[in-house]
Structures are given as C-alpha cells and as structure tokens.
Scaffold this active site. Sequence first.
Site, mmCIF file in Angstrom:
data_model
loop_
_atom_site.group_PDB
_atom_site.id
_atom_site.type_symbol
_atom_site.label_atom_id
_atom_site.label_comp_id
_atom_site.label_asym_id
_atom_site.label_seq_id
_atom_site.Cartn_x
_atom_site.Cartn_y
_atom_site.Cartn_z
ATOM 1 N N HIS A 72 0.161 0.361 -2.498
ATOM 2 C CA HIS A 72 -0.691 1.218 -1.677
ATOM 3 C C HIS A 72 0.086 2.448 -1.238
ATOM 4 C CE1 HIS A 72 -3.265 2.536 1.704
ATOM 5 N NE2 HIS A 72 -4.227 1.858 1.105
ATOM 6 N N GLU B 147 -8.122 -2.943 -2.224
ATOM 7 C CA GLU B 147 -8.942 -2.799 -3.426
ATOM 8 C C GLU B 147 -8.989 -4.098 -4.231
ATOM 9 O OE1 GLU B 147 -10.468 0.141 -4.916
ATOM 10 O OE2 GLU B 147 -10.375 0.864 -2.859
#
Length: 366
Positions: free
Chosen positions: A256, A311
Amino acid sequence: MGTKHIAIGLEGIVVAESDLSLVDGLNGHLVYRGHWARDLAIQHTFEEVAHLLWYGHLPNETELQQLKNKLAENRTLPEHVKKALDGIPADVDMMSALRSGVSLLAEQGHGWPPTLEQVISITAKIPTIVAYRYARQEGRAPIDPRPDLGHTANYLYMCKGQEPTVAHVRGLDAYLILTQEHGMNASTFAARVVSSTRSDLVSAITAAIGALKGPLHGGAPSEVTEMMEAIGTKENAEPWLRQALENGERLMGFGHRVYKTKDPRATALSVVASELSKDDPWFELATHVEQVGVKLLAEYKPGRQLNTNVEFYAAAVMRAVGLPDELFTPTFAVSRTVGWCAHVLEQAANNRIIRPESNYTGLMPE
C-alpha cells in the site's frame, strides 16, 4: 516577481483540522473519533459507526433505532430520479449514472449550511440508486427497499433480489465500515472545496463521486479477483503465487502506498473473513492466500513488509457476497458517503472558502 514553494498535488500540505479520523501510514493506524477503525468493524454495525462520525459518539439503543428508522424512511427514490436513471443509455458506466442520479436529489440537499436530515436522506438513497441502475442494466425490474432490513442487508437485497445470509451481511458491513472515512483523500477534499463555497450538500457529494470515479482513487478489484480465481483452491495457492514471484510479477492486493506496515482495514477484514470462513468457501480461500502470500513475499522481498491491503479483502468480500466488479466503486461510494457528509458538516461548522494559489509560468506582456 517571486514564486512560492509548490507542493505538487498538495502532498504534505495540511488544509484543515479534523477530529473525524487519523490516517497514520507509518504505524498502520486508522482511528475514527477516538476509536480504532478495526475494532469498530469487528464489533459494530454500519449504522453505529455512521452515528459516531455524524453525531460524535456511538449511539445508545434508542439513538441507534432512531437512526435506523430515519435511514429506512428515506430510501425510496423520487419518481423523477427513477425516470432519469431509466433514460441513461445502457453503455454508460455505473459511477456516471450514480453521479447523475445523486445530482437530481436537489430537494433533499438544497441550502446551506447542510443538515443532518439532508445527510441521512442522501446516505439512504445512494444504495437505492446503485441497485436501481444495476437492475436496469441486468434487464430486470428494480426491487423496492425493505424498511425491515438494515442498511447493508437492504443494499444486498436490492442488488441481488434475495435476502442475504448473515455471513454476507457481516462481511460487507465490516468492509463498508472500514471505507466510511479515510482522512483528506481526493474525493473528500473535493466535497469540502465545494461546501466551502456555501454550495449545497448534493453538489458537494456529486463532486466527491466525480473524484471517486477516477481509477487512481476508486480503484477496481478485478485484478485481485482474477488472481484469486486463477488460484482456485487452497492447494494451488503456494505453487501459483511462487511461480508469479519467480516470473517477477506483482501479487495483486499486497502492499500500500500510504501504509508502510499492514493496512489496518485489511487486518480487520482478515479477522472477519476468518470468522466467516466456515460459512463461505471464498473467505476461506482468501484467508489462506493471504497467509501464503505474506510468507512468500517475506522470502522473495525481505525487508519490504508487503502485507495485504484493503483492496485484497474488498475483492474477497465482493466475490463472496456475489457483487460483480462493476459494483465495486459504487459500493465504495455507498460507504464513503458517510465520511463525505461528516466532512461537509465539519467544514460548514468552521467555514472558510478553500482557495489555494498557483505560480504563473506564462509570458508577461511587453
């Protein structure tokens, strides 16, 4: 004529004080009004966390029931919104249709400053707009909202046409809580900019949806979903992931930009998925793939601390509850509306128009 320092994209620039949330990427912390977001997702419901962000505290039983009732009472779309959605060509994407539908909710959000009644009305109607448009795209009659169902359960019911299982509501509820708020992101900033001009709430939320529509913000789970489907079984997870790393490929859903340690939203969804794995095989596969992926990434990319991000589990949740990829970003909007509205209320309470500057680089007249 002198120039001022430029922070491209406003990166590192503080534009407001807020007590809504803390996003600490270095330490992997996400806090909503003094509460760990991960704990809220595990222990509370969508409506409870919305109450926290809008009213400043978690509700008691009476306050919670009142909010549930108000959301249920405001779910039905005005006829002119339905007609407008019916008139949008079939090839227009979901986020564009959502943006158009929300912009027509003017009577729910006119005037300034914004009110909690307006906030509740818009938040209640956005899931109905998404489900209505999706039904039309699927060639079936839209399903009316059910006042006896909670916010998340009703959304799934309208999208799929059948009452969802407890496991599916639990999984999607946790995801929606974890995406309600995330600091001064692009769509939230867009909402605050519009509100700072004393424009109405509907305009601010419409602008936020426009920002979320961009692929650099709203994202899509399709690459994660494709990876999970290619893996298929728990037994195939390690050989498939190892081969991908040997080929120099990126494992989708790992790592991330903001969080340098584990994404706290993924941490919470991992806990929920583990709890639900006995009830849903997709959650079981996702939990296993995460464990194997983290182990292999530590082997192939030592020191990088590449963990699953939101995600990864967003894709797992969407796949488990049966929502297609094209509903991912609209579903993101269903949850983030809570945070957008909270920021608009906060902006209005201490308003100053947001008006940054730019350095002129053109020619001067002779």
